[in-house]
Write a protein that holds these residues in place. Sequence first.
Motif, short mmCIF file in Angstrom:
data_model
loop_
_atom_site.label_atom_id
_atom_site.label_comp_id
_atom_site.label_asym_id
_atom_site.label_seq_id
_atom_site.Cartn_x
_atom_site.Cartn_y
_atom_site.Cartn_z
N GLN A 20 0.82 -1.20 0.00
CA GLN A 20 0.00 0.00 0.00
C GLN A 20 0.86 1.26 0.00
O GLN A 20 0.55 2.24 -0.68
CB GLN A 20 -0.93 -0.01 1.21
N ILE A 21 1.96 1.22 0.76
CA ILE A 21 2.87 2.37 0.77
C ILE A 21 3.47 2.59 -0.61
O ILE A 21 3.58 3.73 -1.11
CB ILE A 21 3.97 2.17 1.82
N ALA A 22 3.86 1.49 -1.27
CA ALA A 22 4.44 1.61 -2.62
C ALA A 22 3.43 2.18 -3.61
O ALA A 22 3.78 3.03 -4.44
CB ALA A 22 4.92 0.23 -3.08
N ILE A 23 2.18 1.72 -3.51
CA ILE A 23 1.15 2.25 -4.41
C ILE A 23 0.91 3.73 -4.16
O ILE A 23 0.77 4.53 -5.10
CB ILE A 23 -0.16 1.44 -4.23
N THR A 24 0.86 4.12 -2.88
CA THR A 24 0.64 5.53 -2.54
C THR A 24 1.78 6.41 -3.05
O THR A 24 1.55 7.49 -3.60
CB THR A 24 0.50 5.69 -1.02
N ILE A 25 3.01 5.93 -2.90
CA ILE A 25 4.16 6.71 -3.38
C ILE A 25 4.14 6.81 -4.90
O ILE A 25 4.38 7.89 -5.47
CB ILE A 25 5.47 6.07 -2.89
N ALA A 26 3.84 5.68 -5.57
CA ALA A 26 3.91 5.66 -7.03
C ALA A 26 2.79 6.45 -7.69
O ALA A 26 3.01 7.10 -8.72
CB ALA A 26 3.87 4.20 -7.52
N PHE A 27 1.60 6.42 -7.08
CA PHE A 27 0.44 7.03 -7.74
C PHE A 27 -0.05 8.31 -7.09
O PHE A 27 -1.00 8.92 -7.59
CB PHE A 27 -0.70 6.02 -7.81
N PHE A 28 0.55 8.73 -5.97
CA PHE A 28 0.15 10.00 -5.36
C PHE A 28 1.33 10.93 -5.11
O PHE A 28 1.41 12.02 -5.66
CB PHE A 28 -0.61 9.77 -4.05
N PHE A 29 2.29 10.49 -4.28
CA PHE A 29 3.38 11.38 -3.91
C PHE A 29 4.30 11.72 -5.09
O PHE A 29 4.66 12.88 -5.28
CB PHE A 29 4.20 10.75 -2.77
N TRP A 30 4.64 10.72 -5.89
CA TRP A 30 5.52 10.99 -7.03
C TRP A 30 4.84 11.89 -8.08
O TRP A 30 5.44 12.90 -8.50
CB TRP A 30 6.00 9.69 -7.65
N PRO A 31 3.60 11.62 -8.51
CA PRO A 31 2.95 12.55 -9.44
C PRO A 31 2.74 13.94 -8.84
O PRO A 31 2.85 14.95 -9.56
CB PRO A 31 1.60 11.87 -9.74
N SER A 32 2.45 14.01 -7.53
CA SER A 32 2.27 15.32 -6.90
C SER A 32 3.57 16.11 -6.93
O SER A 32 3.58 17.32 -7.22
CB SER A 32 1.79 15.15 -5.46
N TRP A 33 4.68 15.44 -6.64
CA TRP A 33 5.97 16.12 -6.69
C TRP A 33 6.30 16.57 -8.11
O TRP A 33 6.80 17.67 -8.32
CB TRP A 33 7.07 15.21 -6.15
N GLN A 34 5.99 15.73 -9.10
CA GLN A 34 6.23 16.10 -10.49
C GLN A 34 5.41 17.32 -10.88
O GLN A 34 5.90 18.22 -11.59
CB GLN A 34 5.89 14.93 -11.41
N ALA A 35 4.16 17.38 -10.43
CA ALA A 35 3.30 18.53 -10.74
C ALA A 35 3.85 19.80 -10.10
O ALA A 35 3.87 20.87 -10.73
CB ALA A 35 1.88 18.26 -10.27
N ILE A 36 4.28 19.70 -8.84
CA ILE A 36 4.85 20.87 -8.16
C ILE A 36 6.11 21.34 -8.87
O ILE A 36 6.33 22.55 -9.06
CB ILE A 36 5.13 20.54 -6.68
N TYR A 37 6.95 20.40 -9.29
CA TYR A 37 8.19 20.76 -9.98
C TYR A 37 7.90 21.42 -11.33
O TYR A 37 8.49 22.44 -11.68
CB TYR A 37 9.04 19.50 -10.17
N GLN A 38 6.97 20.84 -12.09
CA GLN A 38 6.67 21.39 -13.41
C GLN A 38 5.93 22.72 -13.33
O GLN A 38 5.96 23.51 -14.28
CB GLN A 38 5.83 20.40 -14.22
N SER A 39 5.28 22.99 -12.20
CA SER A 39 4.52 24.24 -12.07
C SER A 39 5.41 25.48 -12.02
O SER A 39 4.92 26.59 -12.23
CB SER A 39 3.63 24.19 -10.82
N VAL A 40 6.68 25.31 -11.74
CA VAL A 40 7.61 26.46 -11.71
C VAL A 40 8.52 26.47 -12.92
O VAL A 40 9.54 27.17 -12.94
CB VAL A 40 8.44 26.44 -10.41
N LEU A 41 8.14 25.71 -13.94
CA LEU A 41 8.93 25.65 -15.17
C LEU A 41 8.12 26.17 -16.35
O LEU A 41 6.90 26.12 -16.35
CB LEU A 41 9.38 24.22 -15.46
N LEU A 42 8.84 26.64 -17.35
CA LEU A 42 8.25 27.00 -18.65
C LEU A 42 8.94 26.12 -19.67
O LEU A 42 10.16 26.25 -19.89
CB LEU A 42 8.47 28.48 -18.97
#
Length: 293
Positions: A20-42
Amino acid sequence: MEKRVTFNEKTLPYLLVLPQIAITIAFFFWPSWQAIYQSVLLEDAFGGNTRFVWFDNFAHLFRDPAYYRSAMITAVFSLLVAGLGLSISLLLAVMADRIVRGATAYKAFLVWPYAVAPAVAGVLWGFLFNPAVGIVAWTLRIFGYEFNYVLNGGQALALIVFAAVWSQISYNFLFFLAGLQSIPKSLIEAAAIDGAGPGRRFWTIIFPLLSPTGFFLLVVNVIYAFFGTFGVVDGLTKGGPAKATEILVFKVYNDGFRGQDLGGSAAQSVILMAIVILLTVVQFRFIERKVHY
């Protein structure tokens, strides 16, 4: 004497929750971090030219009137979907709990819509209300009401609300029915003996005891209205007409995959995530006080 099962192996609990931890990291925390990172990029659509722009994407969103319009549409849409979905589901659950004959068939028919994916539900409602060949639109035209969700934004918004509510009713119904059946019948019978009518028994006994279930479903339905209704909008109106049904989650997709504004789309997804988290915190902070466990 109470017997408890104990495990001498200290790593076993961690191994049990690891999937369950692996699923949460793969499908929530990692995409959320990617979205936050891309939000400050052009960056361009192919990722070949990337530039760090700090909070320019957010500043552009807050200056965009179309974004505020989409936020208002989302607020109205979410209130209607959550409010109507919970109200209708509770009514159906109360009716199903009172039925003696044919109760199994009645409950089965109400559960069936849950097997239909939101995108398929959008397509089905689109066929029914199609202004050219839809049976419901044709019937309304006979009674003098012209229903054309392709051209009328208000009708299109109402239609995606109905489709989204219909798609979620079965889920709410199952939980409400389980909650009703867990209420001791002796309490209701005692209230009836004391002279309380059906309405008074519902509001003073049944509804307070259902409050934990109702609170859980409120949180779930708000999240569903913000995220889970993408398929309904995409399959039914695609945000039209004239962006009258472009809710925030669809605008993220529309601007990111169609408009190729990856940084702006990521910024929208971060704001949408923050809104849902804030609403959930507010619900737990204030509404849960009225819940009777």
